[in-house]
Enzyme design. Structure first.
Site, short mmCIF file in Angstrom:
data_model
loop_
_atom_site.label_atom_id
_atom_site.label_comp_id
_atom_site.label_asym_id
_atom_site.label_seq_id
_atom_site.Cartn_x
_atom_site.Cartn_y
_atom_site.Cartn_z
N LYS A 9 0.83 -1.20 0.00
CA LYS A 9 0.00 0.00 0.00
C LYS A 9 0.87 1.27 0.00
O LYS A 9 2.10 1.18 0.19
CB LYS A 9 -0.93 -0.03 1.21
CG LYS A 9 -1.91 -1.21 1.21
CD LYS A 9 -2.86 -1.14 2.40
CE LYS A 9 -3.83 -2.31 2.41
NZ LYS A 9 -4.82 -2.21 3.50
N TYR A 49 -12.32 -2.59 -3.38
CA TYR A 49 -12.81 -2.65 -2.00
C TYR A 49 -14.34 -2.66 -1.93
O TYR A 49 -14.90 -2.28 -0.89
CB TYR A 49 -12.25 -1.48 -1.20
CG TYR A 49 -10.81 -1.69 -0.73
CD1 TYR A 49 -10.44 -2.86 -0.06
CD2 TYR A 49 -9.84 -0.73 -0.94
CE1 TYR A 49 -9.14 -3.06 0.37
CE2 TYR A 49 -8.53 -0.92 -0.50
CZ TYR A 49 -8.20 -2.09 0.16
OH TYR A 49 -6.91 -2.30 0.61
N ARG A 85 -1.22 -14.75 3.71
CA ARG A 85 -1.95 -14.03 4.77
C ARG A 85 -1.34 -14.30 6.14
O ARG A 85 -1.29 -13.41 6.99
CB ARG A 85 -3.45 -14.36 4.72
CG ARG A 85 -4.11 -13.61 3.54
CD ARG A 85 -5.58 -13.84 3.48
NE ARG A 85 -6.33 -13.32 4.61
CZ ARG A 85 -6.84 -12.10 4.70
NH1 ARG A 85 -6.62 -11.21 3.73
NH2 ARG A 85 -7.55 -11.74 5.75
N ASN A 112 -1.94 -0.39 7.05
CA ASN A 112 -1.40 -1.69 7.45
C ASN A 112 -0.49 -2.29 6.39
O ASN A 112 -0.36 -3.50 6.28
CB ASN A 112 -2.51 -2.64 7.88
CG ASN A 112 -3.49 -2.93 6.77
OD1 ASN A 112 -3.41 -2.36 5.68
ND2 ASN A 112 -4.42 -3.84 7.02
N HIS A 115 -1.90 -5.52 1.35
CA HIS A 115 -3.19 -6.18 1.15
C HIS A 115 -2.92 -7.55 0.54
O HIS A 115 -2.03 -7.68 -0.31
CB HIS A 115 -4.08 -5.37 0.21
CG HIS A 115 -5.29 -6.14 -0.25
ND1 HIS A 115 -6.44 -6.19 0.49
CD2 HIS A 115 -5.49 -6.92 -1.34
CE1 HIS A 115 -7.32 -6.97 -0.14
NE2 HIS A 115 -6.77 -7.42 -1.25
N GLU A 126 -9.56 -10.04 -7.78
CA GLU A 126 -8.61 -8.94 -7.60
C GLU A 126 -7.51 -8.97 -8.67
O GLU A 126 -7.10 -7.92 -9.17
CB GLU A 126 -8.02 -9.00 -6.18
CG GLU A 126 -9.11 -8.69 -5.15
CD GLU A 126 -8.68 -8.94 -3.70
OE1 GLU A 126 -7.54 -9.39 -3.46
OE2 GLU A 126 -9.52 -8.68 -2.81
P1 CMP Z 1 -7.14 -4.83 3.58
O1 CMP Z 1 -6.62 -6.20 3.77
O2 CMP Z 1 -6.54 -4.03 2.48
O3 CMP Z 1 -8.71 -4.92 3.34
C1 CMP Z 1 -9.63 -3.94 3.80
C2 CMP Z 1 -8.94 -2.86 4.55
O4 CMP Z 1 -9.79 -2.04 5.30
C3 CMP Z 1 -8.02 -3.46 5.58
O5 CMP Z 1 -6.91 -4.05 4.94
C4 CMP Z 1 -7.72 -2.27 6.46
O6 CMP Z 1 -6.59 -1.54 6.02
C5 CMP Z 1 -8.96 -1.42 6.26
N1 CMP Z 1 -9.71 -1.27 7.50
C6 CMP Z 1 -10.27 -2.24 8.21
N2 CMP Z 1 -10.87 -1.71 9.31
C7 CMP Z 1 -10.63 -0.36 9.27
C8 CMP Z 1 -10.97 0.71 10.12
N3 CMP Z 1 -11.68 0.53 11.23
N4 CMP Z 1 -10.57 1.94 9.76
C9 CMP Z 1 -9.85 2.13 8.61
N5 CMP Z 1 -9.52 1.13 7.78
C10 CMP Z 1 -9.89 -0.10 8.11
#
Ligand code: CMP
Length: 143
Positions: A9, A49, A85, A112, A115, A126
């Site tokens: 990301k 998403y 994962r 984080n 993805h 995806e």
């Molecule tokens: P990802 O695996 O990319 O898939 C969905 C994303 O939503 C997840 O990683 C997080 O980065 C994001 N996400 C999940 N919960 C929250 C939250 N409470 N606030 C902001 N982002 C979130």
């Protein structure tokens, strides 16, 4: 051969950990079959998403993922979806085990670092959003 979609990301790209992340999957034994550094158009982010559309953080999520370049990848190998994962760690870095990518490099759930597809259906969907079939390579000699 099982394939998955992984994406460093914008926070990971800016913090210069692409190489370290790629190295982890290479050393594990997975094969990189597609990769591109790109800015995600907003519509593509919303499609990627889509399952989170009704969540309160959807807007923030789309804003973040379109805020700078990402490094999109397709990897293949035995059980790559589940194993990748596990290597990434829990979605919320505060719960991610030490040694995992999020455990090592991330602090908050919104940023984080990486993805990864969560199922074979997600991986297929995806990969199709981010890559044309001709952008993926084939290895003739598998090790
Ligand atoms: P990802 O695996 O990319 O898939 C969905 C994303 O939503 C997840 O990683 C997080 O980065 C994001 N996400 C999940 N919960 C929250 C939250 N409470 N606030 C902001 N982002 C979130």
């Amino acid at each position: 051969m099982e394939k998955t979609f992984l994406m460093v990301k914008p926070d990971g790209v800016q913090r210069a950990v692409i190489g370290e992340i790629v190295a982890r999957f290479e050393k594990k034994g997975f094969q990189l079959v597609g990769a591109k550094l790109m800015n995600i158009p907003r519509e593509m982010a919303e499609e990627h998403y889509g399952e989170h559309k009704e969540r309160p953080f959807f807007g923030e999520l789309v804003d973040f993922i379109t805020s700078g370049p990402v490094f999109a990848m397709v990897w293949q190998g035995e059980n790559v979806i589940t194993t990748a994962r596990q290597m990434m760690g829990a979605t919320n870095p505060k719960d991610a085990a030490p040694g995992t990518i999020r455990g090592e490099f991330a602090l908050t759930v919104g940023k984080n670092i990486i993805h990864g597809s969560d199922s074979p259906a997600s991986a297929e969907r995806e990969i199709g959003i981010f890559f044309k079939p001709e952008e993926l390579v084939e290895y003739t000699k598998l090790i």
